[in-house]
Design an enzyme around this catalytic site. Sequence first.
Site, PDB file in Angstrom:
ATOM      1  N   LYS A  26       0.829  -1.205   0.000  1.00 50.02           N
ATOM      2  CA  LYS A  26       0.000   0.000   0.000  1.00 50.02           C
ATOM      3  C   LYS A  26       0.863   1.255   0.000  1.00 50.02           C
ATOM      4  CE  LYS A  26      -3.153   0.453   3.369  1.00 50.02           C
ATOM      5  NZ  LYS A  26      -3.174   1.689   4.176  1.00 50.02           N
ATOM      6  N   GLY A  99      -5.288   7.850   5.472  1.00 47.87           N
ATOM      7  CA  GLY A  99      -4.382   8.858   6.020  1.00 47.87           C
ATOM      8  C   GLY A  99      -3.180   9.055   5.123  1.00 47.87           C
ATOM      9  N   ASP A 325       1.953  -0.999  11.890  1.00 49.78           N
ATOM     10  CA  ASP A 325       0.613  -1.441  11.463  1.00 49.78           C
ATOM     11  C   ASP A 325       0.309  -2.876  11.893  1.00 49.78           C
ATOM     12  OD1 ASP A 325       0.073   0.994  10.309  1.00 49.78           O
ATOM     13  OD2 ASP A 325       0.845   0.401   8.348  1.00 49.78           O
ATOM     14  N   ARG A 356      -6.472   2.498  17.838  1.00 50.77           N
ATOM     15  CA  ARG A 356      -6.194   1.081  17.637  1.00 50.77           C
ATOM     16  C   ARG A 356      -5.820   0.367  18.933  1.00 50.77           C
ATOM     17  NH1 ARG A 356      -3.024   0.291  12.076  1.00 50.77           N
ATOM     18  NH2 ARG A 356      -5.022   0.208  11.014  1.00 50.77           N
TER      19      ARG A 356
HETATM   20  C1  S3P Z   1       2.433   4.869   6.226  1.00 51.84           C
HETATM   21  C2  S3P Z   1       2.923   5.315   7.413  1.00 51.84           C
HETATM   22  C3  S3P Z   1       2.400   4.901   8.725  1.00 51.84           C
HETATM   23  C4  S3P Z   1       1.502   3.686   8.617  1.00 51.84           C
HETATM   24  C5  S3P Z   1       0.546   3.778   7.464  1.00 51.84           C
HETATM   25  C6  S3P Z   1       1.318   3.903   6.163  1.00 51.84           C
HETATM   26  C7  S3P Z   1       3.035   5.357   4.981  1.00 51.84           C
HETATM   27  O1  S3P Z   1       1.653   5.968   9.273  1.00 51.84           O
HETATM   28  O2  S3P Z   1       0.782   3.496   9.808  1.00 51.84           O
HETATM   29  O3  S3P Z   1      -0.279   2.648   7.387  1.00 51.84           O
HETATM   30  O4  S3P Z   1       2.784   4.763   3.906  1.00 51.84           O
HETATM   31  O5  S3P Z   1       3.787   6.331   5.039  1.00 51.84           O
HETATM   32  P1  S3P Z   1       2.370   7.144  10.129  1.00 51.84           P
HETATM   33  O6  S3P Z   1       3.279   7.869   9.254  1.00 51.84           O
HETATM   34  O7  S3P Z   1       1.230   8.004  10.589  1.00 51.84           O
HETATM   35  O8  S3P Z   1       3.034   6.429  11.256  1.00 51.84           O
END
Ligand code: S3P
Length: 445
Positions: A26, A99, A325, A356
């Site tokens: 992802k 996010g 995660d 979470r």
């Molecule tokens: C991600 C960073 C992480 C992770 C998210 C994917 C990314 O979040 O939890 O699922 O692709 O940069 P944070 O940067 O908020 O820790």
Amino acid sequence: MSSAARPLKGCRSPALAGAVTVPGDKSISHRALILGGMALGETRITGLLEAEDVLNTAEAVRAFGALVVRQGPGAWKVSGTGVGGWRRPEDVLDFGNSGTGSRLVMGAMATTPVTAVFTGDASLRKRPMGRVLEPLKLYGAEYDARPGGLMPVTLKGAVEAMPADYLVPMASAQVKSAMLLAALNAPGRSRITQKTLTRDHTEKMLKAFGADITVEPLADGGEAITIGGEAELTAISVAVPRDPSSAAFAIVAALIVPGSDILLHDVLLNPRRTGLFTTLQEMGADLVIVNERESGGEKIGDIKVRASALKGVEVPPERVPDMIDEFPVLSVAAAFAEGNTIMRGLEELRVKESDRLAAIIAGLRVNGVTVQELEDGMVVQGFADGVPGGGKVTTHMDHRIAMAFLVMGLASKDPVTVDDTAMIATSFPEFENLMGGLGAVFAAG
Ligand code: S3P
């Protein structure tokens, strides 16, 4: 829970067996689309994760003026506008549950003089955007958000951008990445420092697209990243490796369902993503990485997993960013281990797709598992002779809570019901089918 909630039960299953390939990563999928949209030329992506979160990013990149075309399963072509070439979207950008998509796109547009409105689903509209929007002001961007820095957000990209020097105050690859992407259209060099190392896919991919980026280790264990602005990015081909965060569910399922023996192909093994695998090995898991190789600048390999007697461990807090995660599914493994598993340094879990930490603790308790809540983590008391199960878990619109507890039900004495599986489509739409192919039994909730 929406009115169209889709509950499901994970049920005691026979030994899992077979070989699977989980979908594309992802994090890398989002970045390939965004950088492709900012580059000149045609970026060709294979193995793209075709899940809701990533499809929303594709839609946003298109809305900013890039040509984004699906050519076949996982095969996408992005003709970018060049850095600084993004135009004002005609409509509000809806990032759904993501996010990562929303925060990275905020960074990517922040130094281009366009305005965009960002929104998302009920979960995303509760998540803090100020952690990205405030530092983007250093580049000259301006924003308006709901109190607490919540979406919907209107972001006005800088008209006269300036370079930034910023220390990321929390362990967040999203904040770091947003700041790096914004630097691309600012003049001069920007410097982004992180105290704790987090996933480095943005840095790697920026380099591959031709950005002038250097990463310097710091004496305190952190890193200073400098990046040249007014950059020209050149399209590349990206082969997206398989997502270790999705592989995690099949891996833990195979560890806890007696007699299981499975193989996962082509999993991303970037050291900033493999904390769960190390932790499971410390717990006694028969988890072996074979056929290690490199693909597109990332380490990948195949993972062989056999059901194992697990024992509780203490997870070193400094490892948390490398498995941020994976705590929902690690807590499920911990419930099946002998002794206690201690997890600390989990503050960031409070601001994920759900709180979470609270969702994990509630889910464990409703299934008969004793958990001690700590200020920054939890202690899970394992049952080597079987987890009771039988509970109904509230997922709070969190895909990983849903998948983790369905996995728990595959080995618990009574089935585990999750109240809504709809969110699984945000990251792993094939979850039920792929797990079913290994022998996992699910029943209508
Ligand atoms: C991600 C960073 C992480 C992770 C998210 C994917 C990314 O979040 O939890 O699922 O692709 O940069 P944070 O940067 O908020 O820790």
